[in-house]
Motif scaffolding. Structure first.
Motif, PDB file in Angstrom:
ATOM      1  N   ASN A   1       0.873  -1.066  -0.198  1.00 26.26           N
ATOM      2  CA  ASN A   1      -0.002   0.068   0.148  1.00 26.26           C
ATOM      3  C   ASN A   1       0.807   1.199   0.254  1.00 26.26           C
ATOM      4  O   ASN A   1       1.869   1.254   0.522  1.00 26.26           O
ATOM      5  N   PHE A   2       0.376   2.236  -0.776  1.00 23.44           N
ATOM      6  CA  PHE A   2       1.000   3.724  -0.655  1.00 23.44           C
ATOM      7  C   PHE A   2       0.422   4.239   0.622  1.00 23.44           C
ATOM      8  O   PHE A   2       0.930   4.000   1.776  1.00 23.44           O
ATOM      9  N   THR A   3      -0.705   4.582   0.506  1.00 26.05           N
ATOM     10  CA  THR A   3      -1.775   4.892   1.754  1.00 26.05           C
ATOM     11  C   THR A   3      -3.144   5.079   1.496  1.00 26.05           C
ATOM     12  O   THR A   3      -3.483   5.474   0.216  1.00 26.05           O
ATOM     13  N   ALA A   4      -4.089   4.389   2.193  1.00 25.77           N
ATOM     14  CA  ALA A   4      -5.304   4.697   1.971  1.00 25.77           C
ATOM     15  C   ALA A   4      -5.924   6.119   2.090  1.00 25.77           C
ATOM     16  O   ALA A   4      -7.229   6.351   2.029  1.00 25.77           O
ATOM     17  N   GLY A   5      -5.000   6.922   2.408  1.00 23.25           N
ATOM     18  CA  GLY A   5      -5.442   8.440   2.714  1.00 23.25           C
ATOM     19  C   GLY A   5      -5.832   8.576   4.410  1.00 23.25           C
ATOM     20  O   GLY A   5      -5.146   7.894   5.128  1.00 23.25           O
ATOM     21  N   SER A   6      -6.661   9.589   4.476  1.00 23.25           N
ATOM     22  CA  SER A   6      -6.998   9.874   6.020  1.00 23.25           C
ATOM     23  C   SER A   6      -7.530   8.635   6.606  1.00 23.25           C
ATOM     24  O   SER A   6      -8.353   7.737   5.817  1.00 23.25           O
TER      25      SER A   6
END
Length: 263
Positions: A69-74
């Protein structure tokens, strides 16, 4: 290689900072929640990014997520436990962090493996160059959550994929797979997952060998183009809709379709 880890209050959450051969490397690590960022993590990410400027040997910053994963965000679940006012503050902090990354005087290379969703996509777009693996997935499903984005937030997408595709992203909640993201210009380079980190390091060293004056000049010139667009939000407009946002967050936590009100 210098390695510094900032451990956070969130369970198994940390931001790892490394320096090697002129490269600063930041890794977002919260694998159990797809590297989703709480308000505290957004704040720490900005501080660590700015700390990369303390070492004059650093020429390039690599930004990546741990694992697939990069990031799912907040962290949407965090919003279910705080007030609308605190949620709004968290979004403002998120945008400040993304702008901090965007405006760093160092070239920033985003290393995208797996999903980069919502604010995670915006964070990726704040990078100067994005290298994606064949597992990359990019989307901004704010329409499912009652999140209202301002024009500066949207402009990062408009500049790459155009007005219609940007609206399509929100209207449908669609997600671009790796090849589609590459063709659309959301990814500058697309490589097999097994080669991603080596390719990113090689690219970082290539950029680090260029004239610092030239790199800084192009960053400033491009930033002036970005900053020429005024932020349209005023005191009566927010990142979260007071009706749709609570319902969208509850639906996310309860794993059901949201039931939005009519206007």
């Amino acid at each position: 290689m210098q390695v510094r880890t900032t451990r956070l209050e969130e369970e198994d959450a940390k931001i790892i900072y490394q320096e090697t051969a002129g490269l600063a490397i930041i890794t977002i690590h919260r694998p159990q929640l797809k590297n989703a960022l709480t308000a505290n993590m957004w704040e720490q990410l900005a501080k660590i990014a700015l700390q990369s400027l303390d070492n004059p040997k650093n020429k390039v910053l690599l930004l990546r997520g741990s694992g697939e994963n990069f990031t799912a965000g907040s962290d949407i679940k965090e919003f279910n436990s705080i007030s609308l006012e605190k949620a709004e503050e968290a979004f403002v902090l998120m945008e400040k962090t993304i702008s901090t990354i965007e405006q760093l005087p160092l070239p920033v290379i985003g290393v995208i493996n797996g999903p980069a969703m919502g604010a995670g996509l915006e964070l990726a777009l704040a990078c100067d160059i994005r290298i994606g693996s064949d597992k990359s997935r990019l989307g901004i499903p704010v329409g499912k959550l009652g999140i209202t984005i301002n024009n500066k937030f949207a402009k990062r997408l408009v500049d790459l994929v155009g007005p219609s595709a940007t609206k399509d992203f929100v209207f449908t909640g669609r997600m671009y797979k790796a090849e589609e993201a590459y063709r659309a210009g959301l990814l500058n380079y697309l490589v097999p997952e097994k080669d991603l980190n080596k390719f990113a390091i090689r690219m970082g060293k290539l950029v680090a060998g260029m004239s610092p004056a030239s790199l800084l000049a192009i960053k400033r010139s491009v930033q002036e183009c970005i900053d020429s667009v005024p932020v349209l939000w005023n005191s009566s407009t927010t990142f979260v809709d007071h009706n749709d946002f609570p319902e969208g967050v509850r639906a996310f936590v309860e794993k059901r379709q949201p039931r939005f009100s009519r206007y």
